[in-house]
Design a protein around this motif. Sequence first.
Motif, PDB file in Angstrom:
ATOM      1  N   LEU A   9       0.829  -1.204   0.000  1.00 28.47           N
ATOM      2  CA  LEU A   9       0.000   0.000   0.000  1.00 28.47           C
ATOM      3  C   LEU A   9       0.866   1.257   0.000  1.00 28.47           C
ATOM      4  O   LEU A   9       0.611   2.212  -0.736  1.00 28.47           O
ATOM      5  CB  LEU A   9      -0.911  -0.010   1.232  1.00 28.47           C
ATOM      6  CG  LEU A   9      -1.885   1.158   1.371  1.00 28.47           C
ATOM      7  CD1 LEU A   9      -2.898   1.154   0.247  1.00 28.47           C
ATOM      8  CD2 LEU A   9      -2.600   1.094   2.720  1.00 28.47           C
ATOM      9  N   LEU A  10       1.926   1.243   0.821  1.00 29.34           N
ATOM     10  CA  LEU A  10       2.811   2.411   0.897  1.00 29.34           C
ATOM     11  C   LEU A  10       3.593   2.599  -0.394  1.00 29.34           C
ATOM     12  O   LEU A  10       3.966   3.727  -0.732  1.00 29.34           O
ATOM     13  CB  LEU A  10       3.776   2.263   2.073  1.00 29.34           C
ATOM     14  CG  LEU A  10       3.137   2.156   3.466  1.00 29.34           C
ATOM     15  CD1 LEU A  10       4.213   2.046   4.534  1.00 29.34           C
ATOM     16  CD2 LEU A  10       2.235   3.356   3.743  1.00 29.34           C
ATOM     17  N   ASN A  11       3.840   1.503  -1.102  1.00 30.90           N
ATOM     18  CA  ASN A  11       4.547   1.596  -2.373  1.00 30.90           C
ATOM     19  C   ASN A  11       3.585   1.730  -3.539  1.00 30.90           C
ATOM     20  O   ASN A  11       4.007   1.787  -4.687  1.00 30.90           O
ATOM     21  CB  ASN A  11       5.424   0.353  -2.584  1.00 30.90           C
ATOM     22  CG  ASN A  11       6.491   0.571  -3.632  1.00 30.90           C
ATOM     23  OD1 ASN A  11       7.122   1.623  -3.676  1.00 30.90           O
ATOM     24  ND2 ASN A  11       6.685  -0.419  -4.494  1.00 30.90           N
ATOM     25  N   GLY A  12       2.282   1.770  -3.243  1.00 32.56           N
ATOM     26  CA  GLY A  12       1.259   1.876  -4.272  1.00 32.56           C
ATOM     27  C   GLY A  12       0.648   3.252  -4.310  1.00 32.56           C
ATOM     28  O   GLY A  12       1.315   4.245  -4.612  1.00 32.56           O
ATOM     29  N   PRO A  13      -0.643   3.357  -3.956  1.00 30.85           N
ATOM     30  CA  PRO A  13      -1.322   4.654  -4.075  1.00 30.85           C
ATOM     31  C   PRO A  13      -0.807   5.721  -3.117  1.00 30.85           C
ATOM     32  O   PRO A  13      -1.034   6.902  -3.341  1.00 30.85           O
ATOM     33  CB  PRO A  13      -2.791   4.315  -3.785  1.00 30.85           C
ATOM     34  CG  PRO A  13      -2.752   3.053  -3.004  1.00 30.85           C
ATOM     35  CD  PRO A  13      -1.574   2.300  -3.518  1.00 30.85           C
ATOM     36  N   LEU A  14      -0.119   5.326  -2.045  1.00 29.60           N
ATOM     37  CA  LEU A  14       0.406   6.319  -1.102  1.00 29.60           C
ATOM     38  C   LEU A  14       1.829   6.759  -1.443  1.00 29.60           C
ATOM     39  O   LEU A  14       2.418   7.551  -0.729  1.00 29.60           O
ATOM     40  CB  LEU A  14       0.359   5.770   0.325  1.00 29.60           C
ATOM     41  CG  LEU A  14      -1.035   5.513   0.900  1.00 29.60           C
ATOM     42  CD1 LEU A  14      -0.939   5.025   2.330  1.00 29.60           C
ATOM     43  CD2 LEU A  14      -1.893   6.773   0.822  1.00 29.60           C
ATOM     44  N   HIS A  15       2.372   6.215  -2.520  1.00 27.38           N
ATOM     45  CA  HIS A  15       3.722   6.587  -2.956  1.00 27.38           C
ATOM     46  C   HIS A  15       3.609   7.883  -3.769  1.00 27.38           C
ATOM     47  O   HIS A  15       3.351   7.867  -4.971  1.00 27.38           O
ATOM     48  CB  HIS A  15       4.320   5.465  -3.803  1.00 27.38           C
ATOM     49  CG  HIS A  15       5.725   5.737  -4.256  1.00 27.38           C
ATOM     50  ND1 HIS A  15       6.803   5.035  -3.777  1.00 27.38           N
ATOM     51  CD2 HIS A  15       6.236   6.630  -5.145  1.00 27.38           C
ATOM     52  CE1 HIS A  15       7.913   5.481  -4.358  1.00 27.38           C
ATOM     53  NE2 HIS A  15       7.589   6.446  -5.184  1.00 27.38           N
ATOM     54  N   ILE A  16       3.785   9.008  -3.121  1.00 26.63           N
ATOM     55  CA  ILE A  16       3.665  10.316  -3.772  1.00 26.63           C
ATOM     56  C   ILE A  16       5.046  10.955  -3.818  1.00 26.63           C
ATOM     57  O   ILE A  16       5.612  11.312  -2.786  1.00 26.63           O
ATOM     58  CB  ILE A  16       2.686  11.242  -3.012  1.00 26.63           C
ATOM     59  CG1 ILE A  16       1.334  10.557  -2.839  1.00 26.63           C
ATOM     60  CG2 ILE A  16       2.537  12.567  -3.749  1.00 26.63           C
ATOM     61  CD1 ILE A  16       0.623  10.258  -4.123  1.00 26.63           C
ATOM     62  N   GLY A  17       5.587  11.065  -5.029  1.00 17.91           N
ATOM     63  CA  GLY A  17       6.904  11.648  -5.196  1.00 17.91           C
ATOM     64  C   GLY A  17       6.852  13.159  -5.361  1.00 17.91           C
ATOM     65  O   GLY A  17       5.783  13.788  -5.318  1.00 17.91           O
ATOM     66  N   ILE A  18       8.019  13.739  -5.592  1.00 22.42           N
ATOM     67  CA  ILE A  18       8.118  15.197  -5.700  1.00 22.42           C
ATOM     68  C   ILE A  18       7.358  15.717  -6.917  1.00 22.42           C
ATOM     69  O   ILE A  18       6.609  16.695  -6.828  1.00 22.42           O
ATOM     70  CB  ILE A  18       9.599  15.628  -5.753  1.00 22.42           C
ATOM     71  CG1 ILE A  18      10.287  15.311  -4.418  1.00 22.42           C
ATOM     72  CG2 ILE A  18       9.728  17.116  -6.078  1.00 22.42           C
ATOM     73  CD1 ILE A  18      11.768  15.607  -4.402  1.00 22.42           C
ATOM     74  N   TRP A  19       7.550  15.078  -8.064  1.00 24.24           N
ATOM     75  CA  TRP A  19       6.876  15.555  -9.268  1.00 24.24           C
ATOM     76  C   TRP A  19       5.364  15.383  -9.201  1.00 24.24           C
ATOM     77  O   TRP A  19       4.626  16.313  -9.582  1.00 24.24           O
ATOM     78  CB  TRP A  19       7.464  14.888 -10.508  1.00 24.24           C
ATOM     79  CG  TRP A  19       8.696  15.595 -10.997  1.00 24.24           C
ATOM     80  CD1 TRP A  19       9.989  15.186 -10.867  1.00 24.24           C
ATOM     81  CD2 TRP A  19       8.750  16.840 -11.696  1.00 24.24           C
ATOM     82  NE1 TRP A  19      10.846  16.098 -11.423  1.00 24.24           N
ATOM     83  CE2 TRP A  19      10.113  17.125 -11.941  1.00 24.24           C
ATOM     84  CE3 TRP A  19       7.787  17.744 -12.118  1.00 24.24           C
ATOM     85  CZ2 TRP A  19      10.526  18.273 -12.609  1.00 24.24           C
ATOM     86  CZ3 TRP A  19       8.195  18.897 -12.791  1.00 24.24           C
ATOM     87  CH2 TRP A  19       9.546  19.154 -13.033  1.00 24.24           C
ATOM     88  N   PRO A  20       4.824  14.234  -8.740  1.00 32.33           N
ATOM     89  CA  PRO A  20       3.358  14.167  -8.558  1.00 32.33           C
ATOM     90  C   PRO A  20       2.843  15.215  -7.584  1.00 32.33           C
ATOM     91  O   PRO A  20       1.749  15.767  -7.788  1.00 32.33           O
ATOM     92  CB  PRO A  20       3.140  12.748  -8.022  1.00 32.33           C
ATOM     93  CG  PRO A  20       4.270  11.965  -8.563  1.00 32.33           C
ATOM     94  CD  PRO A  20       5.436  12.913  -8.550  1.00 32.33           C
ATOM     95  N   LEU A  21       3.632  15.501  -6.520  1.00 35.42           N
ATOM     96  CA  LEU A  21       3.212  16.525  -5.563  1.00 35.42           C
ATOM     97  C   LEU A  21       3.204  17.904  -6.229  1.00 35.42           C
ATOM     98  O   LEU A  21       2.272  18.705  -6.020  1.00 35.42           O
ATOM     99  CB  LEU A  21       4.150  16.522  -4.363  1.00 35.42           C
ATOM    100  CG  LEU A  21       3.677  17.299  -3.129  1.00 35.42           C
ATOM    101  CD1 LEU A  21       2.391  16.708  -2.586  1.00 35.42           C
ATOM    102  CD2 LEU A  21       4.763  17.286  -2.059  1.00 35.42           C
ATOM    103  N   ALA A  22       4.232  18.173  -7.059  1.00 41.30           N
ATOM    104  CA  ALA A  22       4.262  19.447  -7.788  1.00 41.30           C
ATOM    105  C   ALA A  22       3.077  19.539  -8.741  1.00 41.30           C
ATOM    106  O   ALA A  22       2.471  20.607  -8.902  1.00 41.30           O
ATOM    107  CB  ALA A  22       5.576  19.576  -8.554  1.00 41.30           C
ATOM    108  N   TYR A  23       2.742  18.411  -9.371  1.00 41.58           N
ATOM    109  CA  TYR A  23       1.570  18.385 -10.249  1.00 41.58           C
ATOM    110  C   TYR A  23       0.305  18.727  -9.463  1.00 41.58           C
ATOM    111  O   TYR A  23      -0.520  19.535  -9.921  1.00 41.58           O
ATOM    112  CB  TYR A  23       1.436  17.008 -10.896  1.00 41.58           C
ATOM    113  CG  TYR A  23       0.059  16.739 -11.458  1.00 41.58           C
ATOM    114  CD1 TYR A  23      -0.323  17.257 -12.686  1.00 41.58           C
ATOM    115  CD2 TYR A  23      -0.864  15.968 -10.742  1.00 41.58           C
ATOM    116  CE1 TYR A  23      -1.596  17.022 -13.195  1.00 41.58           C
ATOM    117  CE2 TYR A  23      -2.133  15.728 -11.246  1.00 41.58           C
ATOM    118  CZ  TYR A  23      -2.491  16.256 -12.478  1.00 41.58           C
ATOM    119  OH  TYR A  23      -3.752  16.034 -12.960  1.00 41.58           O
TER     120      TYR A  23
END
Length: 597
Positions: free
Chosen positions: A500-514
């Motif tokens: 789960l942590l490596n799936g939908p909860l894996h939010i990187g820098i670029w997705p966060l910037a998006y």
Amino acid sequence: MPDNTNRNTILFVILSMALLFGYQALVLGPQNKQREAELKARETAQATQPANGPAAVAGPAGTAGPVFVPRSTAIAGAPRIQVDTPALQGSLSLRGGRIDDLFLRDYRTEVEAGSPPVELLRPEGVRDAWFAEFGWTGANLPGLPTSSAQWTLVQGDRLSPGRPVVLRYDAGQGLAFTRRIEVDDKFMFTVTDTVANSLSNPVTIAPYATVQRRGAPAVPAANAHEGAVGVMDGVLEMLNYKQLKKDGEEAFSATGGWMGITDKYWLAAVIPEQKEKVNAAYRSTNLSGVDIYEANFVAQPRVVQPGATYTHVSRLFAGAKTVPVLRAYEEALGIPKFQDAVDWGRLYFFTKPIFWLLEVFYGWMGNFGLAILALTVVVRLLMFYPANLSYESLTKMKKVQPQVEELRARLKDDPQKQQQELMRLYQSEKINPLMGCLPMLATIPIFLALFKVLSVAIEMRHAPFYGWIQDLSSRDPTTLLNLFGLIPWDPATAPFIGGLLNGPLHIGIWPLAYGVTQWLSMKMSPPAPDPIQQKIMELMPVIFTFVMAPFAVGLMIYYTWSNVLTILQQYVIMRKYQVENPIDDFIAKIRARKAAG
């Protein structure tokens, strides 16, 4: 009457998160487990199975499925000639004269330096065998070479550009066969087959060529065609593995063309002479529990008189689907629509020119990430006028929003009158509510085409950008859960919830910037009239951040940069019409704090 706004909003959030977690638990989780099980089974099979020859055979009594041999066993099962080119390494088998062992020198399985090269073709008997075979067919002919025929090397010791090899097969029954194989510095093999008739009677014989893949890929590619592909009589046809297995066979006649089996990035295709009429087929069969997918052609039968010879030339492309290489072969050899081996999708009239422009920028800048940024600017310029119409309409609507809210509150019990007054207000302010969305509808095909291009472009595979981005075709490797690498902990290793942590909860820098840029763009638009809709719209950037996070980081860079340009365009228009906006509000707050301090 009770106010259900908060309750409905909370329910919406709960349902949205339930969908995300449910998708992880019910879809992504089982898929990951299946992939791990398949990989483990493959490693176990290749490491432990005894040498049973090069063919896959049925398992012992009481076991299910075929038995495969290790790759090394299959390679050692027949005499071989080394293939050594700037682009390819491997070997071809003297048993059957097959081209069945190729690796791509310039492409690695992983982005890390030193990882092994991509394996393209592999011999029969190995799991996921993929090979090309050439031969002859005819009714009641003596001594035809079969797939198990042992050819003899009569010229050359290594197949390289400018160094062909010549094979010979003669069963002593009146027909002798010679095969000359050449290869260029890229991915094209030229196979020249000759039959000599020393019988006292004429024979009717036809050459053939085939590409076979045994077993579909364990992990299907996302948003890209895999399976049979080809162009015959100028018509492109694509049959994925599922379709091919369902149909069984599709046969047709054509002049020239090409046909093969493709993965997302790789292709093996047989190519007849372009003025030659052939009978071709895509076929799926099952042998000893192994699904066999095949693309083949048979040339027209020829009568070979006693003492005469007949020579036939065909080609094999085995390599990476890079558009410049495919285009060069298309032009030099007259292979029709060879660039269409790349899955351009239904919007090919958009995707092809978009890729061409991306290719130009890549050639100038030498970095695919920078090429994506430059392409985004061009697309935004092309879409500037319709986007401007849309943003102007939205800005005007935002400007009169206080009047709209006052009108709705005053006439909340008279919807008809409310609608009339709204239309009168919009007319007086020269606002067309439809202009807020209709011009942007024209941009949707462009964005879909861009998504397709960035999904199938092999140039993005293992292409670095800057900083931590070393592969634009993979997701952002950073995650908020370990503060983007500041905490030396991999969330995927967490017991029970690692997936789960490596799936939908894996939010990187670029997705966060998006997500942030998406939120800011949304805040610069007029709010929805209904309070529930307003709260839903406020949640959409958060939801889309989770949805988009698993996508290739190259796509995230494109969407984020596109959002930035959108915000800049919105900001300029809002300043023009002197409309309050979140950027100026933020700047004002910063200045107020500095003045107070």
